[in-house]
Design a protein around this motif. Sequence first.
Motif, short mmCIF file in Angstrom:
data_model
loop_
_atom_site.label_atom_id
_atom_site.label_comp_id
_atom_site.label_asym_id
_atom_site.label_seq_id
_atom_site.Cartn_x
_atom_site.Cartn_y
_atom_site.Cartn_z
N LEU A 1 -2.51 30.18 30.86
CA LEU A 1 -1.41 29.43 30.26
C LEU A 1 -0.32 29.14 31.29
N ARG A 2 -0.02 30.10 32.13
CA ARG A 2 0.98 29.89 33.19
C ARG A 2 0.51 28.81 34.15
N ALA A 3 -0.77 28.81 34.47
CA ALA A 3 -1.32 27.79 35.36
C ALA A 3 -1.21 26.39 34.74
N GLU A 4 -1.20 26.32 33.42
CA GLU A 4 -1.06 25.04 32.71
C GLU A 4 0.40 24.63 32.58
N GLY A 5 1.31 25.50 32.98
CA GLY A 5 2.73 25.15 32.95
C GLY A 5 3.54 25.80 31.85
N PHE A 6 2.94 26.70 31.10
CA PHE A 6 3.66 27.38 30.02
C PHE A 6 4.36 28.62 30.59
N LYS B 1 7.23 19.48 31.78
CA LYS B 1 6.66 20.14 30.61
C LYS B 1 5.14 20.10 30.67
N PRO B 2 4.48 21.09 30.06
CA PRO B 2 3.01 21.08 30.02
C PRO B 2 2.49 19.83 29.32
N LYS B 3 1.32 19.38 29.72
CA LYS B 3 0.74 18.17 29.15
C LYS B 3 0.05 18.43 27.82
N LYS B 4 -0.31 19.68 27.56
CA LYS B 4 -1.01 20.04 26.33
C LYS B 4 -0.11 20.91 25.46
N LYS B 5 -0.48 21.02 24.19
CA LYS B 5 0.17 22.00 23.33
C LYS B 5 -0.42 23.36 23.67
N ILE B 6 0.38 24.39 23.48
CA ILE B 6 -0.07 25.74 23.86
C ILE B 6 -1.31 26.16 23.06
N CYS B 7 -1.43 25.66 21.83
CA CYS B 7 -2.59 26.02 21.01
C CYS B 7 -3.89 25.41 21.54
N CYS B 8 -3.78 24.34 22.33
CA CYS B 8 -4.97 23.64 22.82
C CYS B 8 -5.29 23.97 24.28
N ALA B 9 -4.41 24.69 24.93
CA ALA B 9 -4.61 25.02 26.34
C ALA B 9 -5.52 26.25 26.45
N LYS C 1 -10.60 32.10 23.29
CA LYS C 1 -11.72 32.55 22.46
C LYS C 1 -12.12 33.99 22.81
N LEU C 2 -12.24 34.27 24.10
CA LEU C 2 -12.60 35.63 24.53
C LEU C 2 -11.55 36.64 24.09
#
Length: 79
Positions: free
Chosen positions: A72-77, A33-41, A47-48
Amino acid sequence: MGSLPLHSTSSVISLHSEKDQGSGSVSSGPDSKPKKKICCACPDTKKLRDECVVEHGESACEKWIEAHRKCLRAEGFKV
């Protein structure tokens, strides 16, 4: 009366140890599972993307939307 807290303390310690061991196994491996929440990744691309959508509308910001999805995909989502 003194024996009751000792029994409770040992139960808490053993439960705490099991919980720590379980959480360690979740983060190992490439399909974890991703290490972060999707809102924080990916705050930079988020922002852009958000600024572009507010100023120009969603249809004009596909470049930033896709950049954020890629991050997001790179972060595991799975998005």
